[in-house]
Design a protein around this motif. Sequence first.
Motif, short mmCIF file in Angstrom:
data_model
loop_
_atom_site.label_atom_id
_atom_site.label_comp_id
_atom_site.label_asym_id
_atom_site.label_seq_id
_atom_site.Cartn_x
_atom_site.Cartn_y
_atom_site.Cartn_z
N SER A 101 -20.77 -50.32 -3.24
CA SER A 101 -20.33 -49.60 -2.04
C SER A 101 -19.33 -48.51 -2.41
O SER A 101 -18.54 -48.66 -3.34
N PHE A 102 -19.38 -47.43 -1.67
CA PHE A 102 -18.38 -46.37 -1.84
C PHE A 102 -17.00 -46.93 -1.51
O PHE A 102 -16.03 -46.70 -2.22
N ASN A 103 -16.92 -47.71 -0.43
CA ASN A 103 -15.69 -48.40 -0.05
C ASN A 103 -15.82 -49.84 -0.55
O ASN A 103 -16.64 -50.60 -0.05
N PRO A 104 -15.02 -50.24 -1.53
CA PRO A 104 -15.19 -51.57 -2.13
C PRO A 104 -14.98 -52.73 -1.15
O PRO A 104 -15.35 -53.85 -1.46
N TYR A 105 -14.45 -52.45 0.02
CA TYR A 105 -14.29 -53.50 1.04
C TYR A 105 -15.62 -54.20 1.31
O TYR A 105 -15.68 -55.42 1.46
N TRP A 106 -16.71 -53.42 1.36
CA TRP A 106 -18.01 -53.97 1.72
C TRP A 106 -18.61 -54.84 0.63
O TRP A 106 -19.51 -55.63 0.89
N ASP A 107 -18.11 -54.72 -0.60
CA ASP A 107 -18.61 -55.56 -1.69
C ASP A 107 -17.99 -56.96 -1.69
O ASP A 107 -18.50 -57.85 -2.36
N LYS A 108 -16.89 -57.15 -0.97
CA LYS A 108 -16.20 -58.45 -0.99
C LYS A 108 -17.03 -59.55 -0.34
O LYS A 108 -17.04 -60.68 -0.83
N ALA A 109 -17.69 -59.26 0.75
CA ALA A 109 -18.47 -60.29 1.45
C ALA A 109 -19.83 -59.75 1.89
O ALA A 109 -20.42 -60.26 2.84
N GLY A 110 -20.31 -58.72 1.21
CA GLY A 110 -21.57 -58.14 1.63
C GLY A 110 -22.34 -57.53 0.48
O GLY A 110 -21.89 -57.54 -0.67
N ARG A 111 -23.49 -57.02 0.82
CA ARG A 111 -24.33 -56.29 -0.12
C ARG A 111 -24.72 -54.98 0.56
O ARG A 111 -25.04 -54.95 1.74
N THR A 112 -24.71 -53.91 -0.22
CA THR A 112 -25.06 -52.59 0.28
C THR A 112 -26.37 -52.16 -0.37
O THR A 112 -26.56 -52.33 -1.58
N TYR A 113 -27.26 -51.59 0.45
CA TYR A 113 -28.56 -51.11 -0.02
C TYR A 113 -28.73 -49.67 0.43
O TYR A 113 -28.29 -49.30 1.53
N GLU A 114 -29.37 -48.86 -0.40
CA GLU A 114 -29.57 -47.45 -0.08
C GLU A 114 -31.03 -47.19 0.22
O GLU A 114 -31.91 -47.55 -0.57
#
Length: 130
Positions: A101-114
């Motif tokens: 994630s661009f914002n590391p907050y979303w990596d703490k309890a989530g997964r980001t997909y493009e």
Amino acid sequence: MTMPRLRVARPSDDIAALLPFYRDGLGLEVIGQFAGHGDFSGVMLGRKDAPYHFEFTQAAGHAAGRAPTQDNLLIFYLPEPARWQAAVDRMEQAGFMPVPSFNPYWDKAGRTYEDPDGYRVVLQQGDWPG
């Protein structure tokens, strides 16, 4: 009282490339399509019982381009760990791997997909904070 409904609409240069991401990866259904609305064609994806859906349009002769930043996000809050894991598994089985994630907050309890247009979707394991 009728619930408000939300449609998120955006252009794309290649709707066919988006379908595997939103349909197969996120598990949304094609709930409508159109062609020949002037120079526009499009598809709507969602779930029949959900108060939201997404519309992707393509205009002949017009380049939509990619997402302007890596922080253009759609966020799905999935409070039940088993449902969250099933959503992550479905994305990866469809061939989509998480990106940092661009914002590391979303990596703490989530997964980001493009998606193929560069827009990002977060599958957040947690409840809506509001």
